[in-house]
Design a protein around this motif. Structure first.
Motif, short mmCIF file in Angstrom:
data_model
loop_
_atom_site.label_atom_id
_atom_site.label_comp_id
_atom_site.label_asym_id
_atom_site.label_seq_id
_atom_site.Cartn_x
_atom_site.Cartn_y
_atom_site.Cartn_z
N ILE A 31 0.81 -1.22 0.00
CA ILE A 31 0.00 0.00 0.00
C ILE A 31 0.84 1.27 0.00
N ALA A 32 1.86 1.32 0.85
CA ALA A 32 2.67 2.54 0.89
C ALA A 32 3.89 2.44 -0.02
N LYS A 33 4.12 1.28 -0.65
CA LYS A 33 5.26 1.04 -1.53
C LYS A 33 6.57 1.35 -0.83
N MET A 34 6.63 1.00 0.43
CA MET A 34 7.89 1.21 1.15
C MET A 34 8.19 0.01 2.01
N LEU A 35 9.48 -0.19 2.25
CA LEU A 35 9.92 -1.29 3.09
C LEU A 35 10.06 -0.73 4.50
N ASN A 36 9.16 -1.14 5.38
CA ASN A 36 9.16 -0.59 6.73
C ASN A 36 10.17 -1.32 7.60
N ARG A 160 -15.41 -2.57 3.45
CA ARG A 160 -15.15 -1.34 2.68
C ARG A 160 -13.69 -0.94 2.77
N ILE A 161 -13.20 -0.94 4.02
CA ILE A 161 -11.80 -0.50 4.22
C ILE A 161 -10.85 -1.45 3.51
N GLY A 162 -11.14 -2.76 3.59
CA GLY A 162 -10.28 -3.75 2.95
C GLY A 162 -10.23 -3.55 1.45
N ARG A 163 -11.40 -3.32 0.87
CA ARG A 163 -11.43 -3.10 -0.58
C ARG A 163 -10.72 -1.81 -0.95
N ALA A 164 -10.88 -0.81 -0.07
CA ALA A 164 -10.17 0.45 -0.31
C ALA A 164 -8.66 0.20 -0.30
N MET A 165 -8.22 -0.71 0.58
CA MET A 165 -6.79 -1.04 0.63
C MET A 165 -6.33 -1.61 -0.70
N ILE A 166 -7.12 -2.54 -1.21
CA ILE A 166 -6.74 -3.13 -2.51
C ILE A 166 -6.66 -2.04 -3.57
N ILE A 185 -6.24 5.28 4.73
CA ILE A 185 -6.03 3.85 4.46
C ILE A 185 -4.61 3.45 4.84
N ILE A 186 -3.66 4.33 4.52
CA ILE A 186 -2.27 4.00 4.87
C ILE A 186 -2.12 3.91 6.38
N THR A 187 -2.78 4.84 7.10
CA THR A 187 -2.72 4.80 8.56
C THR A 187 -3.29 3.48 9.08
#
Lengths: 290, 381
Positions: A31-36, A160-166, A185-187
């Motif tokens: 989702i954030a395209k980062m390696l945390n 809803r939130i899950g689909r928003a994540m996708i 969503i990122i939060t």
């Protein structure tokens, strides 16, 4: 036979922990395209929170506080360190993440000292099963992991939130145009990942009741390896990779000749996977766009 | 025009000159029998090693735009293999310069080979894979050398290496620093270096212009690994033992802090911050003992985070433009040739450009404020 059974069950349980951590990595990466990089250290923070609250001798309270604290910490880190860098080069975000990881480790060392702390959360004892003696905590770990994994898959697919994540992971800009609150969503993703990390911290304490400031560093890297093996960005992939890595690790520990090189073997798997199949077992190949 | 392009530009050579003069002064002082204290000589050696490490990592982080977290791992390979070769050759060659050179060659080449092995799978891919693979590599190297037998590499106790004569070693070390600088800086200014910076700025565009992306990434990464190996060999000559525990994740981060503090993509910055941090480390090591030693790590973490956010956050752009060292400097020292006043013929083609913000250039025409201000002007008329 007994040895094989107990090794496989221990491997699955360790793999469950890896899968739990890998999920946090894979979701944030998707989702954030980062390696945390700090994800592994949140496990350690979770462990220390449990250690502190075990002063009240109430495991459930300690676990709850660990999850809450880690969620808050994860969200704060995202807001303070990663959000200002959204839109900056990936390298900058990566270095900041390493800085955060380093910061958490040294803070923990300053607060709790460099010596290992011992804490027993709950003693489940062990059980003999088909002649093999297995720690019940390993079975509990495995069970909880499977439940969490199933719940998460359902959550992403049907809410809803899950689909928003996708949607956000597919295309951030388009998702925003569809009225999705991308920042929110990122939060949420960071919050879920941190909660999973807290649980992983708990499982580590169940496995071996000792905690130090570097508890999360190695599992963090291994979980990332698991995420890459399964295919980064894929939830079932994280599970598969985690379990696979856990079993490999437990088997390798049982063979005396290669036991000291267990870590080296696991990382060699990562390098081979990257060489042969960079998208992992279940990952999707993405086309590059300008 | 021709004379101009040939003219000697101090700016490009300032680091050679400073380090050269430094080496000459202290070298002659030391050789002439002047007394340099042990701790000072050791500090010089450490600084030289740090500079080589920082400059070589800067090649990967600053110019290639990839992150390597296993720089200490390459150094470890160099230190162990170079040190071992030096140990084996000591009865034949003695503790001489020839021994040192052979050790350097072996250590550097072994580290470079490791760089190729690691780089091939990781550099083909985009994204953060190199960071994780190099991190894993560092751990692999550490665990392998830790588990060796006592006769081969000393196992957990470490490899015992010949300590080179301290009167000369720091001179060798600084000569190596200069050689490193010559190779790295010329690499960056060469055709290959331009390809590398092009890949950093926009990989797809670089590929479209016919640059073999993987090849150039691999060249830069291998070069960097080679110099890390060289630094490792120097380390093994400046210490009596080489212990794999020293070359962990923390050491890689320390080198990364040097590069980030110096400014990514700035070789001189890397040199200055490497010297500064090494100096601070040795001073802090005496002040902060026991549990307080962690404060140093905390400091590094905070420096790392603050500098990266300050330098990269899109929202701080206007703030950065207003308050930076370059502006302050230009207020004090008036620049002779302001880049904005340069005519196209005077433009310097041998200077590596900083990152070009493509999105900004592309979006200049469609900024809504510009349309608004146009209308206002029209209204006033």
């Amino acid at each position: 036979m007994e040895l094989i059974l107990s090794t496989v069950i221990n491997g699955l349980s360790l793999g469950g922990i890896y899968a739990m951590i890998a999920l946090g990595y894979t979701m944030v990466y998707g989702i954030a395209k980062m390696l945390n990089f700090a994800h592994g250290d949140i496990i350690m923070v979770g462990g220390y929170v449990i250690y502190v609250f075990m002063a009240f001798h109430n495991p459930l309270l300690a676990i709850l506080m660990a999850v809450v604290f880690c969620v808050i910490l994860g969200v704060v880190i995202e807001k303070v360190a990663y959000k200002p860098l959204r839109g900056a080069s990936p390298l900058a975000v990566l270095i900041t993440a390493i800085g955060i990881s380093y910061l958490l480790q040294s803070l923990a060392q300053i607060i709790f000292g460099s010596a290992n702390k011992m804490v027993t959360v709950y003693d489940f004892g062990s059980v003999t099963f088909l002649g093999a003696t297995v720690q019940v905590s390993a079975l509990v770990t495995l069970g909880v992991t499977v439940i969490v994994m199933a719940a998460l898959t359902l959550f992403v697919k049907y809410t809803r939130i899950g689909r928003a994540m996708i949607a956000v992971s597919e295309d951030k800009g388009a998702a925003q145009l569809m009225g999705i609150n991308v920042d929110g969503i990122i939060t949420v993703t960071f919050a879920i990942g941190s909660a999973l990390a807290a649980l992983a911290g708990l499982f580590y304490l169940l496995k071996a009741p000792s905690i130090s400031s570097t508890l999360g560093a190695m599992p963090g890297i291994k979980a990332f390896t698991a995420a890459v093996i399964g295919g980064i960005g894929s939830i079932p992939g994280a599970m598969l990779g985690g379990l696979l890595l856990g079993i490999v690790e437990c088997i390798s520990y049982k063979i005396t000749v290669i036991a000291p090189y267990t870590d080296a073997i696991e990382f060699s798997i990562l390098i081979i996977i990257l060489l042969v199949r960079p998208t992992g077992f279940l990952g999707k190949k993405r086309r590059e766009k300008v | 025009m021709k004379t101009k392009s040939k003219s000697f530009d101090m700016k490009h050579y300032i680091n050679y000159i400073v380090i050269g003069i430094f080496t000459l002064v202290f070298g002659i002082f030391s050789l002439a029998g002047g007394h340099l204290s042990n701790s000072m000589v050791f500090l010089f050696e450490k600084i030289a090693i740090s500079i080589i490490l920082a400059v070589s990592l800067s090649l990967v982080v600053g110019f290639l735009g990839e992150l390597s977290l296993g720089h200490a791992g390459f150094m470890c390979v160099g230190a162990y293999l170079g040190g071992k070769v030096a140990c084996l050759l000591e009865p034949m060659l003695g503790n001489t310069a020839a021994n040192l050179l052979v050790g350097l060659a072996v250590g550097g080449i072994c580290a470079a080979v490791c760089g190729v092995i690691i780089g091939i799978p990781a550099l083909r891919l985009r994204g953060d894979y190199l960071a994780i693979v190099t991190l894993a590599f560092g751990e692999i190297v550490k665990s392998i050398f830790q588990n060796t037998s006592d006769e081969s590499f000393g196992g957990a106790l470490g490899l015992t290496t010949p300590r080179y004569d301290k009167k000369y070693l720091f001179i060798f070390a600084f000569v190596l620093v200069i050689i490193t600088l010559i190779i790295v800086q010329n690499f960056i200014r060469s055709k290959h270096g331009r390809a590398v910076t092009a890949i950093r700025d926009n990989e797809i565009a670089a590929r479209a212009t016919g640059i073999n992306v993987t090849k150039y990434k691999l060249i830069a990464f291998t070069l960097s690994a080679f110099f890390a190996g060289i630094a490792g060999v120097l380390y093994s000559f400046s210490n009596y033992t080489v212990q794999s525990v020293k070359f962990g994740y923390n050491y890689s981060i320390e080198i990364l802090v040097m590069v980030v503090l110096g400014g990514m993509g700035s070789i001189n910055g890397a040199i200055i911050s490497a010297a500064l941090i090494t100096f601070l480390n040795t001073k802090l090591a005496t002040v902060l003992t026991g549990d307080l030693a962690v404060l140093q790590n905390l400091l590094y973490a905070i420096i790392l985070i603050l500098i990266v956010i300050y330098n990269n956050a899109p929202k701080l752009k206007s703030f950065r433009a207003k308050y930076n060292i370059r502006n302050l400097m230009s207020k004090i020292i008036k620049p002779k040739n302001d880049p904005s006043k340069r005519k196209d013929d005077d433009a310097k083609w041998d200077v590596v450009p900083t990152k070009i913000e493509m999105n900004e250039i592309l979006s200049i025409d469609v900024k809504p404020q510009k349309l608004g201000s146009d209308k206002k002007e029209g209204g006033d008329k």
